[in-house]
Design an enzyme around this catalytic site. Structure first.
Site, PDB file in Angstrom:
ATOM      1  N   GLY A 143     -55.035 -16.785 -23.068  1.00 17.68           N
ATOM      2  CA  GLY A 143     -54.573 -17.339 -24.337  1.00 17.68           C
ATOM      3  C   GLY A 143     -54.455 -18.848 -24.269  1.00 17.68           C
ATOM      4  O   GLY A 143     -54.452 -19.426 -23.181  1.00 17.68           O
ATOM      5  N   ASN A 144     -54.328 -19.474 -25.418  1.00 22.19           N
ATOM      6  CA  ASN A 144     -54.244 -20.919 -25.519  1.00 22.19           C
ATOM      7  C   ASN A 144     -52.967 -21.432 -24.858  1.00 22.19           C
ATOM      8  O   ASN A 144     -52.095 -20.645 -24.476  1.00 22.19           O
ATOM      9  CB  ASN A 144     -54.272 -21.319 -27.016  1.00 22.19           C
ATOM     10  CG  ASN A 144     -54.864 -22.708 -27.229  1.00 22.19           C
ATOM     11  OD1 ASN A 144     -54.953 -23.510 -26.286  1.00 22.19           O
ATOM     12  ND2 ASN A 144     -55.289 -22.981 -28.450  1.00 22.19           N
ATOM     13  N   ILE A 145     -52.891 -22.766 -24.733  1.00 19.94           N
ATOM     14  CA  ILE A 145     -51.674 -23.388 -24.230  1.00 19.94           C
ATOM     15  C   ILE A 145     -50.544 -23.019 -25.201  1.00 19.94           C
ATOM     16  O   ILE A 145     -50.733 -23.090 -26.418  1.00 19.94           O
ATOM     17  CB  ILE A 145     -51.858 -24.927 -24.209  1.00 19.94           C
ATOM     18  CG1 ILE A 145     -53.050 -25.306 -23.332  1.00 19.94           C
ATOM     19  CG2 ILE A 145     -50.585 -25.618 -23.731  1.00 19.94           C
ATOM     20  CD1 ILE A 145     -53.472 -26.760 -23.462  1.00 19.94           C
ATOM     21  N   SER A 152     -49.282 -20.018 -25.772  1.00 24.26           N
ATOM     22  CA  SER A 152     -49.431 -18.720 -26.477  1.00 24.26           C
ATOM     23  C   SER A 152     -48.435 -17.670 -25.995  1.00 24.26           C
ATOM     24  O   SER A 152     -48.444 -16.544 -26.481  1.00 24.26           O
ATOM     25  CB  SER A 152     -50.863 -18.190 -26.302  1.00 24.26           C
ATOM     26  OG  SER A 152     -51.182 -18.074 -24.915  1.00 24.26           O
ATOM     27  N   GLY A 153     -47.611 -18.013 -25.024  1.00 26.48           N
ATOM     28  CA  GLY A 153     -46.566 -17.079 -24.582  1.00 26.48           C
ATOM     29  C   GLY A 153     -46.926 -16.259 -23.363  1.00 26.48           C
ATOM     30  O   GLY A 153     -46.324 -15.237 -23.079  1.00 26.48           O
ATOM     31  N   LYS A 154     -47.915 -16.732 -22.608  1.00 31.39           N
ATOM     32  CA  LYS A 154     -48.372 -15.978 -21.420  1.00 31.39           C
ATOM     33  C   LYS A 154     -47.260 -15.834 -20.381  1.00 31.39           C
ATOM     34  O   LYS A 154     -47.049 -14.762 -19.837  1.00 31.39           O
ATOM     35  CB  LYS A 154     -49.583 -16.691 -20.795  1.00 31.39           C
ATOM     36  CG  LYS A 154     -50.826 -16.705 -21.662  1.00 31.39           C
ATOM     37  CD  LYS A 154     -51.973 -17.432 -20.992  1.00 31.39           C
ATOM     38  CE  LYS A 154     -51.602 -18.865 -20.663  1.00 31.39           C
ATOM     39  NZ  LYS A 154     -51.136 -19.643 -21.814  1.00 31.39           N
ATOM     40  N   THR A 155     -46.569 -16.933 -20.112  1.00 31.67           N
ATOM     41  CA  THR A 155     -45.541 -16.892 -19.060  1.00 31.67           C
ATOM     42  C   THR A 155     -44.441 -15.900 -19.446  1.00 31.67           C
ATOM     43  O   THR A 155     -44.005 -15.105 -18.611  1.00 31.67           O
ATOM     44  CB  THR A 155     -44.959 -18.302 -18.832  1.00 31.67           C
ATOM     45  OG1 THR A 155     -46.043 -19.186 -18.524  1.00 31.67           O
ATOM     46  CG2 THR A 155     -43.966 -18.308 -17.694  1.00 31.67           C
ATOM     47  N   GLU A 184     -52.011 -14.516 -14.705  1.00 33.44           N
ATOM     48  CA  GLU A 184     -51.955 -15.434 -15.845  1.00 33.44           C
ATOM     49  C   GLU A 184     -53.231 -16.260 -15.809  1.00 33.44           C
ATOM     50  O   GLU A 184     -53.430 -17.039 -14.872  1.00 33.44           O
ATOM     51  CB  GLU A 184     -50.725 -16.335 -15.749  1.00 33.44           C
ATOM     52  CG  GLU A 184     -50.509 -17.216 -16.947  1.00 33.44           C
ATOM     53  CD  GLU A 184     -49.233 -18.040 -16.844  1.00 33.44           C
ATOM     54  OE1 GLU A 184     -48.549 -17.976 -15.812  1.00 33.44           O
ATOM     55  OE2 GLU A 184     -48.921 -18.762 -17.823  1.00 33.44           O
TER      56      GLU A 184
HETATM   57  C1  LIG Z   1     -57.731 -21.252 -15.464  1.00 38.52           C
HETATM   58  C2  LIG Z   1     -57.236 -22.512 -16.079  1.00 38.52           C
HETATM   59  C3  LIG Z   1     -55.927 -22.741 -16.471  1.00 38.52           C
HETATM   60  C4  LIG Z   1     -55.911 -24.047 -16.985  1.00 38.52           C
HETATM   61  C5  LIG Z   1     -54.882 -24.812 -17.527  1.00 38.52           C
HETATM   62  N1  LIG Z   1     -55.187 -26.059 -17.963  1.00 38.52           N
HETATM   63  C6  LIG Z   1     -54.083 -26.885 -18.470  1.00 38.52           C
HETATM   64  C7  LIG Z   1     -53.558 -26.412 -19.796  1.00 38.52           C
HETATM   65  C8  LIG Z   1     -52.082 -26.686 -19.713  1.00 38.52           C
HETATM   66  O1  LIG Z   1     -51.799 -28.012 -20.139  1.00 38.52           O
HETATM   67  C9  LIG Z   1     -51.756 -26.594 -18.232  1.00 38.52           C
HETATM   68  C10 LIG Z   1     -51.109 -25.290 -17.829  1.00 38.52           C
HETATM   69  O2  LIG Z   1     -51.778 -24.201 -18.368  1.00 38.52           O
HETATM   70  O3  LIG Z   1     -53.002 -26.742 -17.541  1.00 38.52           O
HETATM   71  C11 LIG Z   1     -56.465 -26.581 -17.890  1.00 38.52           C
HETATM   72  O4  LIG Z   1     -56.681 -27.717 -18.321  1.00 38.52           O
HETATM   73  N2  LIG Z   1     -57.474 -25.856 -17.337  1.00 38.52           N
HETATM   74  C12 LIG Z   1     -57.210 -24.589 -16.895  1.00 38.52           C
HETATM   75  N3  LIG Z   1     -57.998 -23.643 -16.333  1.00 38.52           N
END
Ligand SMILES: Cc1cc2cn([C@H]3C[C@H](O)[C@@H](CO)O3)c(=O)nc2[nH]1
Length: 224
Positions: A16-18, A20-23, A92
């Protein structure tokens, strides 16, 4: 009962997007005794031998995007290959969303130079060929960019303070094309879509439905 170590656990990727409630979703399932949850190793990205790779990436994506995403790929591969002693392994995100959503977004929006993208993609293809990063189920916490932008800002993670709505809209579209419309990259497992725009209190019923669907899927796996 799973016998120790000789067969792979039922593996779930929560995508899910940043914001989105995954944690929060993972925390609910961490309470179940047959599930091991592996949170996204953000803290490993924010402190790498004295460097904050996450902050570097957001402050200058074209210079540090490759550095950050190479390390994300390494840390995710580490989690994919980690053996767990319980029948269900819930991660996650995954090495798949790293490539199909985040790296794709950086490259297609011109933030990642082409040679950097090619080097990352070559690594990704080699990993898929030589290591087992498969999953059995993807849980897609589907949101709208406006909702997650508000949540992201109120969570106030320092490195994300300047992330614009436009970035989340693009990330949303890559998740949609991949997991909902199924018209871009290979989807490594069946997808269970959850409306994650809801407030946490409204999610309780969805968590229970999800638990039931997961145990059905695990049971069916045993029958195949
Ligand atoms: C697998 C994966 C997770 C992930 C998270 N992120 C960034 C988005 C959020 O700001 C932060 C934590 O999810 O890291 C990213 O740029 N590239 C990513 N790749």
């Amino acid at each position: 009962k799973m016998s120790k170590g000789n067969s792979k656990p039922f593996t779930i990727f929560v995508e899910g997007n940043i914001g989105s409630g995954k944690t929060t979703f993972l925390k609910h399932f961490a309470a179940l005794d047959n599930v091991v949850t592996l949170a996204e190793p953000v803290d490993r990205w924010r402190e790498v031998r004295g460097e904050n790779f996450l902050d570097l990436m957001y402050s200058d994506p074209s210079r540090w995007g490759i550095t950050f995403q190479t390390y994300v790929q390494l840390t995710m591969l580490d989690l994919h290959t980690k053996p767990v002693e319980r029948p269900i392994k819930m991660m996650e995100r995954s090495i798949h969303s790293a490539r199909y959503c985040f790296v794709e977004n950086l490259h297609s929006s011109g933030l990642m130079p082409n040679p950097d993208f090619i080097a990352l993609d070559e690594w990704f293809n080699w990993i898929l060929k030589n290591h087992d990063v498969a999953g059995n189920l993807i849980i897609y916490l589907r949101t709208t960019p406006e909702v997650v932008h508000k949540r992201m800002l109120s969570r106030a993670r320092t490195e994300e303070s300047c992330v614009p709505l436009d970035y989340l809209q693009k990330l949303h579209q890559f998740h949609e094309d991949w997991l909902y419309h199924r018209k871009s990259f290979n989807c490594p497992a069946p997808v269970l879509v959850i409306d994650a725009d809801k407030d946490l209190e409204m999610m309780a019923a969805d968590f229970l439905t999800c638990e039931a669907k997961i145990s059905d899927a695990v049971a069916n796996l045993g029958k195949q």
